[in-house]
Motif scaffolding. Structure first.
Motif: not given
Length: 287
Positions: A226-236
């Motif tokens: 869960a803690s990595d999902i927001k960062g993946e959205k932003k980078s994509g």
């Protein structure tokens, strides 16, 4: 704001971490977060957790045979998993904590919300359709019945800009401000284009962009904690949130139009024939 791909990833995360365990306790740490009163949160104690799911931007956690914990993270909310939850009960206060669910093995999750505007919502219901926001949802864009023909029916006769159509949960479920920008960039379409003006070829192109954009984002987020999902959205993201940066397709400068409580980003070369869009706060819209 978490949108369809992120909420789908959170549901998958909860299916792996929480499924099959039982609820020890559920606590509202904000006076405004719990939108229902019957059944009470105490009804969750000892109830087994089923496989989490998603409806639009709503995260749905079935509990037992007839209870559903439905959560909407709004603009600034998030789910934070803990392998060991605090022993002390959550208490209302000024911090970001809004809701806490503790499982029988002492793991669980907090729902937190940044900022002063509190919109995060939790519902405990016997049927997800009891939640007003779910009952009014449009079709799921990743569903098998969301065809180009269905999209054509949705757009037909609507004298509304396509950006607003894509964001309206009553028309199409799960797409928000970020992915509507991404979809329109992929489809090479102006956010101000009127829905009623779409040709059959343009409908087909938009449908393909919706399915591919959301599908790829869901794949990228799949399997993440869960803690990595927001960062993946932003980078994509290719255009949303990237005003002033070069377009990854053509190299033109990504531009922005600001509104009262949000903003859209787009590429003039890819989407508007090289013409900047007027800011509605300052002048009339450019079509």
């Amino acid at each position: 704001m978490p949108e369809l791909p992120e909420v789908e990833a959170l549901a998958a995360f909860l299916r792996e971490r929480a499924g099959g365990r039982a609820v020890a306790r559920a606590e509202a740490a904000s006076f405004s977060v719990l939108k229902t009163f019957d059944p009470p949160l105490s009804a969750l104690a000892g109830v087994p957790v089923g496989p989490a799911g998603r409806r639009g931007k709503f995260l749905c956690l079935p509990c037992g045979d007839d209870l559903y914990l439905v959560m909407h993270l709004a603009r600034a909310g998030w789910l934070r998993w803990r392998d060991a939850m605090p022993d002390k009960p959550a208490r209302p206060g000024k911090g970001p904590l809004a809701f806490r669910l503790v499982l029988d093995d002492e793991a669980g999750f907090d729902l937190t919300e940044a900022g002063t505007t509190k919109r995060l919502a939790v519902y405990l219901v016997r049927d997800p359709e009891e939640v007003p926001g779910i009952a009014s949802l449009g079709p799921e864009p990743m569903g098998g019945d969301f065809t180009a023909e269905r999209l054509a029916e949705i757009l037909s006769g609507r004298r509304t800009q396509i950006k607003g159509v894509l964001r309206d949960q009553r028309i199409i479920a799960g797409i928000g401000n970020a992915y509507s920008d991404e979809v329109l960039h992929a489809a090479r379409m102006s956010p101000y284009k009127l829905a009623a003006s779409f040709t059959p070829d343009e409908v087909a192109a938009l449908h393909e962009a919706i399915v591919e954009t959301l599908g790829q984002a869901t794949i990228r987020s799949g399997g993440l904690v869960a803690s990595d999902i927001k960062g993946e959205k932003k980078s994509g993201l290719r255009v949303h949130g990237r005003a002033g940066q070069p377009c990854p397709v053509c190299g033109d400068t990504i531009r922005e139009v600001s509104f009262a409580d949000s903003a859209l980003q787009y590429c003039p070369t890819c989407q508007t024939g090289g013409k900047p869009l007027a800011d509605r706060r300052l002048s009339r819209l450019l079509k």
